[in-house]
Design a protein around this motif. Structure first.
Motif, PDB file in Angstrom:
ATOM      1  N   GLY A   1      40.359 -27.035  20.084  1.00  0.00           N
ATOM      2  CA  GLY A   1      41.615 -27.487  20.660  1.00  0.00           C
ATOM      3  C   GLY A   1      42.619 -27.984  19.643  1.00  0.00           C
ATOM      4  O   GLY A   1      43.717 -28.417  20.023  1.00  0.00           O
ATOM      5  N   SER A   2      42.269 -27.934  18.364  1.00  0.00           N
ATOM      6  CA  SER A   2      43.163 -28.443  17.318  1.00  0.00           C
ATOM      7  C   SER A   2      44.397 -27.558  17.143  1.00  0.00           C
ATOM      8  O   SER A   2      44.376 -26.351  17.384  1.00  0.00           O
ATOM      9  CB  SER A   2      42.427 -28.518  15.977  1.00  0.00           C
ATOM     10  N   THR A   3      45.467 -28.198  16.687  1.00  0.00           N
ATOM     11  CA  THR A   3      46.667 -27.496  16.250  1.00  0.00           C
ATOM     12  C   THR A   3      46.675 -27.520  14.731  1.00  0.00           C
ATOM     13  O   THR A   3      46.546 -28.590  14.122  1.00  0.00           O
ATOM     14  CB  THR A   3      47.932 -28.179  16.792  1.00  0.00           C
ATOM     15  N   ILE A   4      46.800 -26.348  14.121  1.00  0.00           N
ATOM     16  CA  ILE A   4      46.549 -26.205  12.685  1.00  0.00           C
ATOM     17  C   ILE A   4      47.680 -25.448  12.000  1.00  0.00           C
ATOM     18  O   ILE A   4      48.205 -24.475  12.536  1.00  0.00           O
ATOM     19  CB  ILE A   4      45.228 -25.438  12.446  1.00  0.00           C
ATOM     20  N   PHE A   5      48.035 -25.908  10.803  1.00  0.00           N
ATOM     21  CA  PHE A   5      48.865 -25.119   9.898  1.00  0.00           C
ATOM     22  C   PHE A   5      47.944 -24.447   8.886  1.00  0.00           C
ATOM     23  O   PHE A   5      46.988 -25.049   8.405  1.00  0.00           O
ATOM     24  CB  PHE A   5      49.844 -25.998   9.122  1.00  0.00           C
ATOM     25  N   MET A   6      48.230 -23.205   8.534  1.00  0.00           N
ATOM     26  CA  MET A   6      47.565 -22.517   7.435  1.00  0.00           C
ATOM     27  C   MET A   6      48.648 -21.793   6.639  1.00  0.00           C
ATOM     28  O   MET A   6      49.511 -21.150   7.232  1.00  0.00           O
ATOM     29  CB  MET A   6      46.521 -21.516   7.946  1.00  0.00           C
TER      30      MET A   6
ATOM     31  N   ALA B   1      58.868 -27.884  11.401  1.00  0.00           N
ATOM     32  CA  ALA B   1      59.358 -29.201  11.832  1.00  0.00           C
ATOM     33  C   ALA B   1      59.197 -29.421  13.331  1.00  0.00           C
ATOM     34  O   ALA B   1      59.231 -30.570  13.796  1.00  0.00           O
ATOM     35  CB  ALA B   1      60.820 -29.363  11.432  1.00  0.00           C
ATOM     36  N   GLN B   2      59.022 -28.352  14.104  1.00  0.00           N
ATOM     37  CA  GLN B   2      58.899 -28.469  15.550  1.00  0.00           C
ATOM     38  C   GLN B   2      57.439 -28.568  16.023  1.00  0.00           C
ATOM     39  O   GLN B   2      57.184 -28.694  17.216  1.00  0.00           O
ATOM     40  CB  GLN B   2      59.544 -27.248  16.225  1.00  0.00           C
ATOM     41  N   ILE B   3      56.502 -28.528  15.093  1.00  0.00           N
ATOM     42  CA  ILE B   3      55.084 -28.516  15.452  1.00  0.00           C
ATOM     43  C   ILE B   3      54.424 -29.822  15.033  1.00  0.00           C
ATOM     44  O   ILE B   3      54.611 -30.291  13.906  1.00  0.00           O
ATOM     45  CB  ILE B   3      54.373 -27.316  14.795  1.00  0.00           C
ATOM     46  N   ASP B   4      53.665 -30.402  15.940  1.00  0.00           N
ATOM     47  CA  ASP B   4      52.890 -31.621  15.670  1.00  0.00           C
ATOM     48  C   ASP B   4      51.440 -31.191  15.494  1.00  0.00           C
ATOM     49  O   ASP B   4      50.750 -30.870  16.467  1.00  0.00           O
ATOM     50  CB  ASP B   4      53.039 -32.589  16.841  1.00  0.00           C
TER      51      ASP B   4
ATOM     52  N   ARG C   1      52.831 -21.672  -8.124  1.00  0.00           N
ATOM     53  CA  ARG C   1      53.733 -20.952  -9.024  1.00  0.00           C
ATOM     54  C   ARG C   1      55.135 -20.864  -8.437  1.00  0.00           C
ATOM     55  O   ARG C   1      56.121 -20.927  -9.164  1.00  0.00           O
ATOM     56  CB  ARG C   1      53.203 -19.531  -9.278  1.00  0.00           C
ATOM     57  N   HIS C   2      55.221 -20.685  -7.110  1.00  0.00           N
ATOM     58  CA  HIS C   2      56.506 -20.436  -6.456  1.00  0.00           C
ATOM     59  C   HIS C   2      56.993 -21.698  -5.751  1.00  0.00           C
ATOM     60  O   HIS C   2      56.248 -22.305  -4.976  1.00  0.00           O
ATOM     61  CB  HIS C   2      56.353 -19.295  -5.448  1.00  0.00           C
ATOM     62  N   PRO C   3      58.235 -22.118  -5.981  1.00  0.00           N
ATOM     63  CA  PRO C   3      58.727 -23.349  -5.342  1.00  0.00           C
ATOM     64  C   PRO C   3      58.753 -23.275  -3.817  1.00  0.00           C
ATOM     65  O   PRO C   3      58.576 -24.291  -3.142  1.00  0.00           O
ATOM     66  CB  PRO C   3      60.138 -23.511  -5.910  1.00  0.00           C
ATOM     67  N   GLY C   4      58.970 -22.067  -3.261  1.00  0.00           N
ATOM     68  CA  GLY C   4      58.962 -21.927  -1.806  1.00  0.00           C
ATOM     69  C   GLY C   4      57.608 -22.241  -1.206  1.00  0.00           C
ATOM     70  O   GLY C   4      57.506 -22.855  -0.133  1.00  0.00           O
ATOM     71  N   ASP C   5      56.539 -21.835  -1.902  1.00  0.00           N
ATOM     72  CA  ASP C   5      55.186 -22.133  -1.431  1.00  0.00           C
ATOM     73  C   ASP C   5      54.918 -23.632  -1.468  1.00  0.00           C
ATOM     74  O   ASP C   5      54.308 -24.187  -0.552  1.00  0.00           O
ATOM     75  CB  ASP C   5      54.148 -21.414  -2.306  1.00  0.00           C
ATOM     76  N   ALA C   6      55.365 -24.279  -2.539  1.00  0.00           N
ATOM     77  CA  ALA C   6      55.171 -25.727  -2.668  1.00  0.00           C
ATOM     78  C   ALA C   6      55.942 -26.472  -1.585  1.00  0.00           C
ATOM     79  O   ALA C   6      55.428 -27.406  -0.956  1.00  0.00           O
ATOM     80  CB  ALA C   6      55.610 -26.194  -4.053  1.00  0.00           C
ATOM     81  N   GLY C   7      57.181 -26.053  -1.341  1.00  0.00           N
ATOM     82  CA  GLY C   7      57.994 -26.716  -0.331  1.00  0.00           C
ATOM     83  C   GLY C   7      57.417 -26.564   1.067  1.00  0.00           C
ATOM     84  O   GLY C   7      57.404 -27.532   1.850  1.00  0.00           O
ATOM     85  N   LEU C   8      56.912 -25.372   1.384  1.00  0.00           N
ATOM     86  CA  LEU C   8      56.328 -25.163   2.703  1.00  0.00           C
ATOM     87  C   LEU C   8      55.054 -25.988   2.869  1.00  0.00           C
ATOM     88  O   LEU C   8      54.813 -26.569   3.936  1.00  0.00           O
ATOM     89  CB  LEU C   8      56.026 -23.677   2.909  1.00  0.00           C
ATOM     90  N   ALA C   9      54.242 -26.064   1.820  1.00  0.00           N
ATOM     91  CA  ALA C   9      53.030 -26.889   1.877  1.00  0.00           C
ATOM     92  C   ALA C   9      53.388 -28.352   2.136  1.00  0.00           C
ATOM     93  O   ALA C   9      52.726 -29.041   2.923  1.00  0.00           O
ATOM     94  CB  ALA C   9      52.234 -26.748   0.585  1.00  0.00           C
TER      95      ALA C   9
ATOM     96  N   ARG D   1      53.879 -32.797   8.650  1.00  0.00           N
ATOM     97  CA  ARG D   1      53.775 -32.625  10.094  1.00  0.00           C
ATOM     98  C   ARG D   1      52.328 -32.613  10.575  1.00  0.00           C
ATOM     99  O   ARG D   1      52.058 -32.270  11.731  1.00  0.00           O
ATOM    100  CB  ARG D   1      54.467 -31.324  10.519  1.00  0.00           C
ATOM    101  N   SER D   2      51.374 -33.011   9.720  1.00  0.00           N
ATOM    102  CA  SER D   2      49.950 -32.978  10.078  1.00  0.00           C
ATOM    103  C   SER D   2      49.313 -34.353   9.903  1.00  0.00           C
ATOM    104  O   SER D   2      49.724 -35.128   9.046  1.00  0.00           O
ATOM    105  CB  SER D   2      49.200 -31.964   9.198  1.00  0.00           C
TER     106      SER D   2
END
Length: 265
Positions: free
Chosen positions: A98-103, A168-171, A191-199, A205-206
């Protein structure tokens, strides 16, 4: 050699992955790798050829017009296969139904996706990775949410403002993340700033973050630091990984194959 795969769709997906990594292979080679008979492999090759996914050759098959990103990912999937499988199983054991997960994305996260599908647990997973979302959608008990955004051709994952706006809309209960490097001084780095920012957005949000990393990623540095390791709830890695410095720094380590946390040992 891999264990015999009885399900035709799963076996053909594995065959396709192998062909992407190697470009060409003989029937005998594929029989040995997949533990299948020549007749079975020939049927699978014929089915994949009918779908336009490869071309049969005398005694085998070949993949033509491979996108570099697909081949690169397929080759990375063939690295540390057993270690990634163990890490994935140990990670799934930490997920409550039942967990809500980011990957995020990567070959280790693809292994986690496969383990989630095999476990049959009911979860909601939001990911920027097109291939991870497709794998998760194979199990109807998993609700896979593909985060929208601009698809980076180097990773087949989305990034940018739209991706982060969806995050930002996901808890979420958990952020299960893979990075390009992990070290005490350099933290979780990319290596990529976009990957770091998304992480970073996923962690914010977790309630808890689980970092998954093979031994080759440990005690390495990269240019963009997403977070210090003090922000990580658990680090899941493979057996025999060089974790001495990480343990000394108080990082909570889960070693695949041994579900005891390092601070409880």
């Amino acid at each position: 050699m891999t264990a015999s795969i009885r399900n035709p769709a799963a076996r053909r997906a594995e065959l396709r992955r192998l062909m992407l990594a190697h470009e060409t292979a003989s029937v005998d080679e594929l029989c040995a790798i997949l533990s299948a008979s020549p007749a079975t492999i020939r049927r699978d090759l014929a089915a994949l050829e009918a779908e336009g996914l490869l071309s049969r050759t005398h005694g085998g098959a070949a993949v033509q017009s491979i996108r570099a990103v697909e081949q690169n990912f397929a080759q990375r999937e063939l690295e540390d296969v057993e270690e990634k499988r163990l890490i994935a199983e140990a990670t799934v054991a930490l997920i409550a139904p039942g967990s809500t997960i980011f990957m995020n994305d990567g070959s280790t996260l693809m292994a986690v996706a496969r383990a989630i599908v095999s476990a049959g647990i009911e979860v909601f997973v939001a990911t920027p990775a097109v291939n991870v979302a497709a794998k998760l959608s194979e199990n109807p008990r998993v609700m896979a949410c593909l985060l929208g955004g601009f698809v980076r051709p180097t990773s087949l994952a989305t990034s940018g403002h739209f991706t982060e706006a969806m995050v930002a809309q996901i808890d979420a209960d958990l952020a299960i993340l893979a990075s390009d490097a992990v070290s005490v001084s350099g933290g979780m780095a990319f290596r990529h700033p976009g990957d770091a920012g998304l992480a970073q957005r996923m962690m914010e949000r977790s309630r808890e973050t689980i970092l998954v990393a093979t031994a080759r990623k440990l005690n390495k540095r990269q240019r963009i630091i997403a977070a210090p390791l003090s922000r990580i709830g658990k680090l899941v890695t493979g057996p025999g990984a060089p974790v001495k410095d990480l343990v000394a720094a108080g990082i909570n380590i889960v070693t695949a194959g041994d579900q005891r946390d390092s601070d409880a040992a």
